[in-house]
Write a protein that holds these residues in place. Structure first.
Motif, PDB file in Angstrom:
ATOM      1  N   GLY A 111      -8.959   4.361   5.866  1.00 58.68           N
ATOM      2  CA  GLY A 111      -9.928   3.305   5.584  1.00 58.68           C
ATOM      3  C   GLY A 111     -10.691   3.546   4.301  1.00 58.68           C
ATOM      4  N   ALA A 112     -10.257   4.551   3.526  1.00 59.66           N
ATOM      5  CA  ALA A 112     -11.012   4.941   2.329  1.00 59.66           C
ATOM      6  C   ALA A 112     -10.311   4.578   1.031  1.00 59.66           C
ATOM      7  N   ILE A 113      -9.144   3.942   1.119  1.00 62.09           N
ATOM      8  CA  ILE A 113      -8.359   3.723  -0.106  1.00 62.09           C
ATOM      9  C   ILE A 113      -8.221   2.243  -0.452  1.00 62.09           C
ATOM     10  N   VAL A 114      -8.036   2.002  -1.738  1.00 58.53           N
ATOM     11  CA  VAL A 114      -7.716   0.676  -2.255  1.00 58.53           C
ATOM     12  C   VAL A 114      -6.227   0.679  -2.585  1.00 58.53           C
ATOM     13  N   PRO A 115      -5.412  -0.148  -1.921  1.00 58.05           N
ATOM     14  CA  PRO A 115      -3.974  -0.145  -2.212  1.00 58.05           C
ATOM     15  C   PRO A 115      -3.691  -0.411  -3.690  1.00 58.05           C
ATOM     16  N   THR A 116      -2.771   0.328  -4.242  1.00 61.58           N
ATOM     17  CA  THR A 116      -2.486   0.232  -5.676  1.00 61.58           C
ATOM     18  C   THR A 116      -2.037  -1.164  -6.088  1.00 61.58           C
ATOM     19  N   SER A 117      -1.146  -1.772  -5.316  1.00 62.74           N
ATOM     20  CA  SER A 117      -0.676  -3.124  -5.677  1.00 62.74           C
ATOM     21  C   SER A 117      -1.831  -4.116  -5.720  1.00 62.74           C
ATOM     22  N   ALA A 129       6.890  -3.228  -7.428  1.00 59.87           N
ATOM     23  CA  ALA A 129       7.366  -2.027  -6.742  1.00 59.87           C
ATOM     24  C   ALA A 129       8.856  -1.798  -6.971  1.00 59.87           C
ATOM     25  N   SER A 130       9.614  -2.880  -7.250  1.00 56.44           N
ATOM     26  CA  SER A 130      11.065  -2.736  -7.408  1.00 56.44           C
ATOM     27  C   SER A 130      11.441  -1.986  -8.685  1.00 56.44           C
ATOM     28  N   GLN A 131      10.473  -1.776  -9.603  1.00 55.62           N
ATOM     29  CA  GLN A 131      10.786  -1.026 -10.822  1.00 55.62           C
ATOM     30  C   GLN A 131      10.917   0.470 -10.547  1.00 55.62           C
ATOM     31  N   PHE A 132      10.438   0.909  -9.375  1.00 51.29           N
ATOM     32  CA  PHE A 132      10.515   2.321  -9.010  1.00 51.29           C
ATOM     33  C   PHE A 132      11.815   2.587  -8.255  1.00 51.29           C
ATOM     34  N   ILE A 133      12.315   3.817  -8.346  1.00 51.29           N
ATOM     35  CA  ILE A 133      13.557   4.143  -7.666  1.00 51.29           C
ATOM     36  C   ILE A 133      13.343   4.060  -6.154  1.00 51.29           C
ATOM     37  N   ALA A 134      14.420   3.747  -5.429  1.00 56.06           N
ATOM     38  CA  ALA A 134      14.321   3.383  -4.012  1.00 56.06           C
ATOM     39  C   ALA A 134      13.613   4.414  -3.136  1.00 56.06           C
ATOM     40  N   PRO A 135      13.929   5.716  -3.210  1.00 55.75           N
ATOM     41  CA  PRO A 135      13.240   6.665  -2.322  1.00 55.75           C
ATOM     42  C   PRO A 135      11.739   6.755  -2.586  1.00 55.75           C
ATOM     43  N   VAL A 136      11.319   6.457  -3.813  1.00 53.37           N
ATOM     44  CA  VAL A 136       9.881   6.464  -4.134  1.00 53.37           C
ATOM     45  C   VAL A 136       9.204   5.271  -3.476  1.00 53.37           C
ATOM     46  N   VAL A 137       9.825   4.100  -3.597  1.00 52.76           N
ATOM     47  CA  VAL A 137       9.261   2.891  -2.994  1.00 52.76           C
ATOM     48  C   VAL A 137       9.164   3.040  -1.483  1.00 52.76           C
ATOM     49  N   SER A 138      10.214   3.581  -0.860  1.00 46.09           N
ATOM     50  CA  SER A 138      10.211   3.684   0.599  1.00 46.09           C
ATOM     51  C   SER A 138       9.116   4.621   1.095  1.00 46.09           C
ATOM     52  N   TYR A 139       8.733   5.593   0.278  1.00 46.52           N
ATOM     53  CA  TYR A 139       7.661   6.506   0.681  1.00 46.52           C
ATOM     54  C   TYR A 139       6.287   5.873   0.517  1.00 46.52           C
ATOM     55  N   TYR A 140       6.057   5.222  -0.599  1.00 45.71           N
ATOM     56  CA  TYR A 140       4.689   4.843  -0.957  1.00 45.71           C
ATOM     57  C   TYR A 140       4.372   3.361  -0.824  1.00 45.71           C
ATOM     58  N   LEU A 146       2.809  -1.270  -3.012  1.00 45.40           N
ATOM     59  CA  LEU A 146       2.482   0.141  -3.229  1.00 45.40           C
ATOM     60  C   LEU A 146       1.080   0.443  -2.719  1.00 45.40           C
ATOM     61  N   GLN A 147       0.972   1.485  -1.916  1.00 48.57           N
ATOM     62  CA  GLN A 147      -0.337   1.925  -1.426  1.00 48.57           C
ATOM     63  C   GLN A 147      -0.949   2.960  -2.371  1.00 48.57           C
ATOM     64  N   ALA A 148      -0.097   3.673  -3.082  1.00 48.92           N
ATOM     65  CA  ALA A 148      -0.526   4.697  -4.033  1.00 48.92           C
ATOM     66  C   ALA A 148       0.309   4.571  -5.293  1.00 48.92           C
ATOM     67  N   ARG A 397       7.841   9.284   7.404  1.00 46.17           N
ATOM     68  CA  ARG A 397       6.446   8.839   7.495  1.00 46.17           C
ATOM     69  C   ARG A 397       5.898   9.350   8.819  1.00 46.17           C
ATOM     70  N   ILE A 398       5.506  10.598   8.800  1.00 45.94           N
ATOM     71  CA  ILE A 398       5.124  11.323  10.009  1.00 45.94           C
ATOM     72  C   ILE A 398       3.649  11.715   9.935  1.00 45.94           C
ATOM     73  N   GLY A 399       2.895  11.401  10.980  1.00 47.50           N
ATOM     74  CA  GLY A 399       1.489  11.792  11.020  1.00 47.50           C
ATOM     75  C   GLY A 399       1.329  13.289  11.205  1.00 47.50           C
ATOM     76  N   ASN A 400       0.291  13.860  10.576  1.00 46.87           N
ATOM     77  CA  ASN A 400       0.000  15.299  10.691  1.00 46.87           C
ATOM     78  C   ASN A 400       1.178  16.172  10.274  1.00 46.87           C
ATOM     79  N   SER A 401       2.008  15.674   9.351  1.00 50.30           N
ATOM     80  CA  SER A 401       3.248  16.402   9.051  1.00 50.30           C
ATOM     81  C   SER A 401       2.996  17.747   8.378  1.00 50.30           C
ATOM     82  N   ASN A 402       1.895  17.885   7.625  1.00 47.26           N
ATOM     83  CA  ASN A 402       1.604  19.193   7.021  1.00 47.26           C
ATOM     84  C   ASN A 402       1.485  20.261   8.107  1.00 47.26           C
TER      85      ASN A 402
END
Length: 448
Positions: A111-117, A129-140, A146-148, A397-402
């Motif tokens: 709840g603290a972020i402003v989505p990049t897009s 977002a389509s200008q970025f390579i596919a694995p990057v888009v799928s992550y972010y 884009l969220q980041a 996209r896994i919660g608490n993955s660290n």
């Protein structure tokens, strides 16, 4: 101007006179220059990469006069994240924070972020977002937004000592594990090096997650968490069990070495002690600087009979935090727009070893002949762009993955050391991971 001879009078009258003169200039419409808007960018880069961040920021600051970005190193990714949480609670948060891909859900659900897009569209710098390579888009990205801001992205590749392979009678590593494993055994058996492969410290990412992506094997349900928080780990089945059995076999035979306490795995490769390492493409800088032998790199090995899919990214992105003025957001958008420019991306790729995150930057570097001179720098890009991502290679996209990944490596390491059978270790790893996932799901019910 009136003057007096009492002590200080002359100077005070002169001072007030100067103010009056400035006032007259303002009335005449001659206003002084407006101060540049300053924003803080907290990051986790150190050493040579930290210097590249400083250089990048200077390039932006020198390119215009309206905005100034201050890059501030805050330690590791975990330290940056913890510091950001504390600062946000105290309402002293930076404008931009670098956070690794593992913390995607933590950031999105904060709840603290402003989505990049949203930010870029609002400030007149719409970003596709389509200008970025596919694995990057799928992550972010979520629903194509884009969220980041993608920043430093990497993927693991296989670095190898050409001299060692030639001494053992091989031209290069085999493309499949079925070809590579006998080569590693031969390198060890012939005494070519002390160890044929060193296990990287982040092997959960390189040997398990990327193994599952490249071989198109489910690692977790719900498309590895992309479809909801009610995901569960399933890596204790099938080929992933075989992969960990292979790793244990290599460790037990002395073919693969575990780095000791305080030893950086990549240094065991660059010193010539170990013949291969699967490591981030961003390790190029360390290899170039320290390796005194003939070396090269190759794509990740895969299972025989498999048509390999793309690998998945590591690294980090830049997140915009809430609670700042409109002027600050204009500055952030201008900085992101600068980062997305092809020239900037090409420079960052070549200066750091991270992959160019846009297809235009990759094509530009290729047109410059960069990969003809530096062929190993293209391997990660080609591997990331290979084919169309499947449900198993979109990313994770896994919660608490660290925290979960620490538990996974504790269990798998127990198998390597003979404390548990491989299947039990993986069953225990999945159980611990799923328990943590259920806690995360409960705490974030109704969120992405």
């Amino acid at each position: 101007m009136l003057t007096q001879h009492n002590e200080g009078g002359l100077y005070m009258r002169s001072f007030y006179g100067a103010l009056a003169g400035a006032g007259a200039m303002l009335l005449a419409g001659l206003s002084p220059a407006r101060a540049a808007t300053e924003i803080e960018f907290w990051h986790a880069m150190s050493g040579a990469l930290g210097e590249r961040v400083e250089e990048l920021v200077k390039k932006f600051n020198d390119s215009q006069k309206e905005y100034v970005v201050k890059a501030i190193g805050k330690g590791t990714y975990d330290e940056v994240l913890n510091g950001t949480i504390a600062a946000y609670r105290a309402k002293r948060q930076p404008e931009i924070v670098q956070s690794n891909e593992r913390s995607f859900l933590t950031m999105v659900n904060s709840g603290a972020i402003v989505p990049t897009s949203d930010l870029m569209a609002q400030e007149g710098h719409p970003i596709d977002a389509s200008q970025f390579i596919a694995p990057v888009v799928s992550y972010y990205a979520i629903d194509g937004k884009l969220q980041a801001m993608p920043f430093n992205s990497s993927t693991p590749i296989l670095f190898y000592n050409r001299d060692h392979f030639k001494a053992a009678g091989f031209d290069k590593p085999g493309a499949t594990w079925q070809e590579l494993e006998p080569q590693l055994d031969a390198i060890k058996a012939k005494g070519v090096s002390k160890c044929a492969m060193v296990l990287p410290g982040d092997y959960e990412w390189s040997f398990l997650e990327n193994y599952s992506a490249v071989n198109d094997i489910p690692y977790a349900t719900k498309r590895n968490g992309m479809d909801g928080l009610d995901t569960s780990y399933v890596f204790n089945k099938g080929k992933l069990v075989d992969q960990v059995e292979r790793m244990k076999r290599l460790v037990s035979s002395g073919v693969m070495q575990l780095a000791g306490q305080g030893i950086i795995p990549i240094q065991l490769f660059t010193s010539g002690e170990c013949s291969t390492i699967i490591a981030s493409t961003a390790s190029h800088a360390a290899v170039v600087a320290a390796a005194k032998f003939d070396w090269s790199a190759a794509e990740l090995p895969y299972e025989q009979g498999v048509t390999p899919k793309n690998s998945v990214i590591g690294g980090a992105a830049l997140w915009t935090l809430k609670g700042h003025s409109p002027e600050k957001y204009k500055a952030i958008a201008a900085f992101y727009d600068f980062l997305a420019k092809t020239d900037t991306q090409v420079w960052w790729h070549q200066a750091t070893g991270y992959v160019p995150v846009t297809t235009a930057a990759y094509e530009a570097a290729k047109a410059q002949g960069y990969y003809q001179k530096n062929p190993t720098r293209e391997i990660a890009v080609l591997q990331l762009m290979r084919g169309t991502p499947s449900d198993n290679s979109l990313g994770f996209r896994i919660g608490n993955s660290n925290q979960i990944n620490v538990a996974i490596m504790e269990e798998v390491s127990a198998a390597f050391l003979g404390k548990k059978p491989v299947q039990q270790a993986l069953d225990d790893a999945v159980a611990r991971g799923n328990e943590a996932l259920r806690r995360y799901e409960q705490l974030n019910a109704g969120k992405k």
